[in-house]
Design a protein around this motif. Sequence first.
Motif, PDB file in Angstrom:
ATOM      1  N   GLY A  88      21.097  44.135  -4.054  1.00 28.35           N
ATOM      2  CA  GLY A  88      20.572  44.824  -3.830  1.00 28.35           C
ATOM      3  C   GLY A  88      19.592  44.623  -4.318  1.00 28.35           C
ATOM      4  O   GLY A  88      18.632  45.029  -4.573  1.00 28.35           O
ATOM      5  N   ALA A 103       8.140  58.126   1.879  1.00 23.59           N
ATOM      6  CA  ALA A 103       6.998  59.189   2.059  1.00 23.59           C
ATOM      7  C   ALA A 103       6.350  59.444   0.955  1.00 23.59           C
ATOM      8  O   ALA A 103       6.821  59.404  -0.644  1.00 23.59           O
ATOM      9  N   ALA A 131      12.759  54.321  -1.253  1.00 18.15           N
ATOM     10  CA  ALA A 131      14.607  54.472  -1.071  1.00 18.15           C
ATOM     11  C   ALA A 131      14.869  52.894  -0.940  1.00 18.15           C
ATOM     12  O   ALA A 131      13.723  52.513   0.455  1.00 18.15           O
ATOM     13  N   ARG A 176      20.183  49.198  -0.346  1.00 20.33           N
ATOM     14  CA  ARG A 176      20.707  49.794  -1.352  1.00 20.33           C
ATOM     15  C   ARG A 176      21.896  50.389  -0.692  1.00 20.33           C
ATOM     16  O   ARG A 176      22.756  50.851  -0.755  1.00 20.33           O
TER      17      ARG A 176
HETATM   18  P1  HAM Z   1      10.353  51.328  -6.788  1.00 16.34           P
HETATM   19  O1  HAM Z   1      10.948  52.317  -7.531  1.00 16.34           O
HETATM   20  O2  HAM Z   1       9.443  50.243  -6.974  1.00 16.34           O
HETATM   21  O3  HAM Z   1       9.072  52.777  -6.215  1.00 16.34           O
HETATM   22  O4  HAM Z   1      10.508  51.318  -5.479  1.00 16.34           O
HETATM   23  C1  HAM Z   1      11.884  51.804  -4.881  1.00 16.34           C
HETATM   24  C2  HAM Z   1      12.944  51.817  -4.543  1.00 16.34           C
HETATM   25  O5  HAM Z   1      12.360  50.763  -3.636  1.00 16.34           O
HETATM   26  C3  HAM Z   1      13.614  51.730  -5.162  1.00 16.34           C
HETATM   27  O6  HAM Z   1      14.889  52.663  -5.744  1.00 16.34           O
HETATM   28  C4  HAM Z   1      14.814  50.612  -4.758  1.00 16.34           C
HETATM   29  O7  HAM Z   1      15.599  50.771  -4.448  1.00 16.34           O
HETATM   30  C5  HAM Z   1      14.089  49.524  -3.609  1.00 16.34           C
HETATM   31  N1  HAM Z   1      13.142  48.137  -4.648  1.00 16.34           N
HETATM   32  C6  HAM Z   1      13.591  47.861  -4.988  1.00 16.34           C
HETATM   33  N2  HAM Z   1      12.641  46.982  -5.309  1.00 16.34           N
HETATM   34  C7  HAM Z   1      13.515  46.100  -5.021  1.00 16.34           C
HETATM   35  C8  HAM Z   1      13.773  44.522  -4.348  1.00 16.34           C
HETATM   36  N3  HAM Z   1      13.456  43.803  -4.996  1.00 16.34           N
HETATM   37  N4  HAM Z   1      15.054  44.668  -3.194  1.00 16.34           N
HETATM   38  C9  HAM Z   1      15.866  46.052  -2.934  1.00 16.34           C
HETATM   39  N5  HAM Z   1      14.982  46.560  -2.807  1.00 16.34           N
HETATM   40  C10 HAM Z   1      14.136  47.863  -3.833  1.00 16.34           C
HETATM   41  C11 HAM Z   1       7.946  52.464  -5.182  1.00 16.34           C
HETATM   42  O8  HAM Z   1       8.187  51.159  -4.704  1.00 16.34           O
HETATM   43  C12 HAM Z   1       7.232  53.508  -5.312  1.00 16.34           C
HETATM   44  N6  HAM Z   1       6.163  52.891  -4.170  1.00 16.34           N
HETATM   45  C13 HAM Z   1       7.595  54.410  -5.211  1.00 16.34           C
HETATM   46  C14 HAM Z   1       6.781  55.874  -4.613  1.00 16.34           C
HETATM   47  C15 HAM Z   1       6.248  56.811  -3.417  1.00 16.34           C
HETATM   48  N7  HAM Z   1       6.135  56.343  -5.628  1.00 16.34           N
HETATM   49  C16 HAM Z   1       5.571  57.550  -4.947  1.00 16.34           C
HETATM   50  N8  HAM Z   1       5.817  57.341  -4.290  1.00 16.34           N
END
Ligand code: HAM
Length: 425
Positions: free
Chosen positions: A119, A129, A307, A311
């Motif tokens: 994951g 979005a 998202a 995952r």
């Molecule tokens: P973030 O929590 O860093 O938020 O990432 C969002 C989702 O991306 C996580 O909940 C996870 O499911 C997935 N994710 C993050 N890193 C990884 C990884 N290394 N491998 C696999 N899945 C991963 C953001 O990225 C923000 N841009 C969200 C956002 C949008 N906030 C406001 N607008």
Amino acid sequence: MNPIRAVKGMNDVLPDEIGRWQHIEAAFARSMRLHGFREVRTPYVETTGLFVRAIGEVTDVVEKEMYSFAHHGEELTLRPEGTAGVARAYVEHAVHAKEPVSRWYYTGAMFRAERPQRGRYRQFYQLGAEIYGDPGPACDAELIDMLAAFLGDLGIGDVEVLVNSLGGPLTRARYKEALVTYLTPRASELSPDSQRRLLTSPLRILDSKSPIDQALVADAPSLHDVFDPSDRDHFASLERHLQALGTPYRIEPRLVRGLDYYTRTLFEMKGAKNKLGAGDTLLGGGRYDGMIADLGGPVVPAIGFAAGLERLLIASDNVPSSPTVDTFVAPLGQEAVSYALLFARDLRRLGVACEVDARGLSLKSLLRRANSLGARVVVILGESELRDEVVQVKDLVGHGQQRLRREEALHAVSELLRAPTAGHP
Ligand code: HAM
């Protein structure tokens, strides 16, 4: 010679698996359309300065996880997330002057140099979005409700919806002060990273992964104790809307999330712990009302989420994989091959996905291959069919077989594919 392998933490998605990916992408696009979002596509590479400014210099992502490189005197970075680039595009194209509210979504690869595990990858895909121009809290509640429903549609059970508010700049400044006052006498017990952050970015200590730090902040003051009245009202309205919508949620006062841009509403959804282990955060997001101005645009409120697609795939193992083709065209003998190619072309003109197998296999092998492709119908063309200008149409689900003239056969195949099939996708 040693075989060349993919880069660590970066995975291939082979055609056998792609049906499940496309199923989730299609469900997401459908949910986005139903909620008035339009797709945006921004580059995979941006200037490093964008991420430093938008995400914050003292964050794990910027300090440790970015793939950055210099190219002809420019400092560039593979995007670690989507929000900064989408906000940059919003400002660069002065979209605020064209429409009061923008609802945009995106899907695509992101890159973070993290330690790979189940994951967690170095190239991963996000469904995300952003909404610009709406201060909430109604749209915040709508977004959270939409996402809870989306996870439900994917068959992901036991989802935990965590919400919190970071407040606006006033609340944050007050909270930073309270946190520093609380942590300073305990500073020597903090991890080295957190000791440094106590001076530069104390809020980041709240999402430290170190168990010692976590134990120390367990009794720290809560953001909710220092809320400015307007932030308190915003959060209370968010709760009212969520309750009216019947969206289950839990307030998590320690939720701050790892990126510096957030203000007010924050949320995360977790699920399928048995499959995902520690990395069970399926999605996360929140409001970032200061970013558009920080990037040189006007003051425009914003909220969004992302998202992790991998995952979601791990969590929703009942997503069906789709058949490769609807119809399998089986010529028996080389004489019938051109006839088969022509017939397949006519089928495709009617929108029927089909594959011709002209390798000269026996009927038994051809039928086995049709089954493995998930075909519903097999069209058999032998020498006698060629001579009489007919084809055999075999229904692999209903088990009937008909010898029909070409035109009738085209019609019959389309009809069979339209008919409902028990247990067949
Ligand atoms: P973030 O929590 O860093 O938020 O990432 C969002 C989702 O991306 C996580 O909940 C996870 O499911 C997935 N994710 C993050 N890193 C990884 C990884 N290394 N491998 C696999 N899945 C991963 C953001 O990225 C923000 N841009 C969200 C956002 C949008 N906030 C406001 N607008």
